[in-house]
Write an enzyme that holds these catalytic residues in place. Structure first.
Site, PDB file in Angstrom:
ATOM      1  N   THR A 277      -3.345   5.485   3.846  1.00  0.00           N
ATOM      2  CA  THR A 277      -2.010   5.907   3.438  1.00  0.00           C
ATOM      3  C   THR A 277      -2.016   6.677   2.124  1.00  0.00           C
ATOM      4  O   THR A 277      -1.182   7.555   1.904  1.00  0.00           O
ATOM      5  CB  THR A 277      -1.086   4.672   3.312  1.00  0.00           C
ATOM      6  OG1 THR A 277      -1.213   3.874   4.500  1.00  0.00           O
ATOM      7  CG2 THR A 277       0.357   5.072   3.157  1.00  0.00           C
TER       8      THR A 277
ATOM      9  N   LYS B 203       0.835  -1.219   0.000  1.00  0.00           N
ATOM     10  CA  LYS B 203       0.000   0.000   0.000  1.00  0.00           C
ATOM     11  C   LYS B 203       0.857   1.252   0.000  1.00  0.00           C
ATOM     12  O   LYS B 203       0.428   2.312  -0.473  1.00  0.00           O
ATOM     13  CB  LYS B 203      -0.970  -0.028   1.186  1.00  0.00           C
ATOM     14  CG  LYS B 203      -0.324  -0.214   2.556  1.00  0.00           C
ATOM     15  CD  LYS B 203       0.072   1.072   3.229  1.00  0.00           C
ATOM     16  CE  LYS B 203       0.716   0.817   4.574  1.00  0.00           C
ATOM     17  NZ  LYS B 203       1.141   2.051   5.272  1.00  0.00           N
TER      18      LYS B 203
END
Length: 336
Positions: free
Chosen positions: A246, A189
């Site tokens: 994120t 990610k």
């Protein structure tokens, strides 16, 4: 209950502050100067300024003192420091005497391409050990804002111990046995967050970001399933949840890297100014190697790697993605 947190970066410090609401805690940092500053100021001004360190936290640069008497060890080092940290502890205490061990690092080891649990298995075994992951910013955790984490382990004791240590106030801790899926989601990610930062920095808009993250999640799931992970893991906290946080949150270091790359800054300049580790920069190269090893198509990951290595400019990397031919939509239930 006494707990040891090994590593006094932003996330290790934030977790220590949370744990100290219920338990005694030893917080270890390698740098004696940083330790003296934290002991004097009762604050981690280097990595988490503005948050006081409770009196229940004992700060030390002695690894022996940090782990002594603790029934749970939490390694809060960057991925690059995990193996060395394990070796250092092994010199002090035989693995057969280690308590439950958890680690916070999210990434892939450079050179070997190993996930954190594979590094642990190579370094010290057998252990009751697991990964602590999930969508979490250090600053918000230190503030006491709500956060949900996942303990990934084959050992039930790990989840039980983690809940006893951390499942209080605004933090909730859940269990998952899919170590590969949890760790791979947490590692990859960061790459997608860099891509999202580039897209936003170039003014591509919300539609482009949504498409990019959807395709990014498909990439992560494709590789994960080839490596033995469960598809449903990538739709949970450590997959979709961590990706959204994120890639879109203003506190994300990896997103900040992407935004700066879009402005034309060099990766060396960006990292120097950031002052923190942005794991996605180092993970991209290793992820490309993994994709080749498992014969998985990962165009976003490849574009980010070429961008951070200086092979492409931000606009060229994005154009390379836009120029790709269309294909059938992929379900997370398949490894096509």
């Amino acid at each position: 209950m006494r707990i040891a947190v090994i590593g006094a970066g932003a996330w290790g410090t934030a977790l220590a502050i949370h744990i100290a609401g219920q338990h005694e805690l030893n917080l270890w940092a390698r740098d004696p100067e940083q330790v003296r500053s934290m002991q004097l100021d009762r604050e981690n001004k280097r990595y988490l300024p503005g948050f006081g360190l409770p009196e229940r936290i004992t700060i030390t640069d002695s690894l022996q003192q940090a782990i002594e008497g603790a029934s749970l060890w939490i390694l809060a080092t960057p991925m690059a420091g995990l193996r060395e940290c394990l070796t250092d502890i092994d010199r002090l205490v035989s693995p057969k005497h280690w308590p439950v061990l958890l680690w916070l690092c999210k990434g892939l080891e450079r050179g070997s391409g190993l996930l954190a649990h594979q590094v642990v298995e190579q370094s010290v075994k057998p252990l009751k050990a697991g990964a602590l992951s999930g969508p979490s910013f250090a600053q918000e955790t230190a503030q006491g804002l709500p956060v949900a984490l996942v303990v990934a382990s084959a050992h039930e004791d790990c989840a039980l111990m983690a809940r006893q240590a951390m499942h209080h106030a605004a933090m909730r801790v859940y269990a998952n046995e899919d170590l590969i899926g949890v760790e791979l989601g947490g590692a990859l990610k960061n790459i997608m967050a860099i891509a999202a930062g580039v897209s936003d920095g170039l003014g591509m808009g919300n539609n482009a970001r949504a498409a990019l993250l959807t395709r990014g999640l498909a990439e992560i799931a494709r590789l994960g399933q080839r490596m033995g992970a469960r598809a449903q893991t990538f739709m949970g906290l450590t997959g979709l949840g961590d990706l959204l946080l994120t890639a879109t949150g203003s506190l994300s270091r990896n997103r900040q890297v992407g935004l700066a790359l879009a402005k034309g800054a060099s990766i060396s300049q960006i990292l120097a100014e950031l002052g923190h580790v942005a794991e996605g920069v180092y993970t991209a190269e290793v992820a490309v190697q993994l994709a080749a090893r498992f014969d998985v198509d990962m165009p976003i990951t490849q574009a980010v790697h070429r961008l951070v290595s200086g092979e492409l400019r931000a606009d060229q990397a994005l154009q390379a993605l836009l120029a790709r031919a269309g294909r059938h939509n992929e379900s997370l239930q398949t490894d096509q």
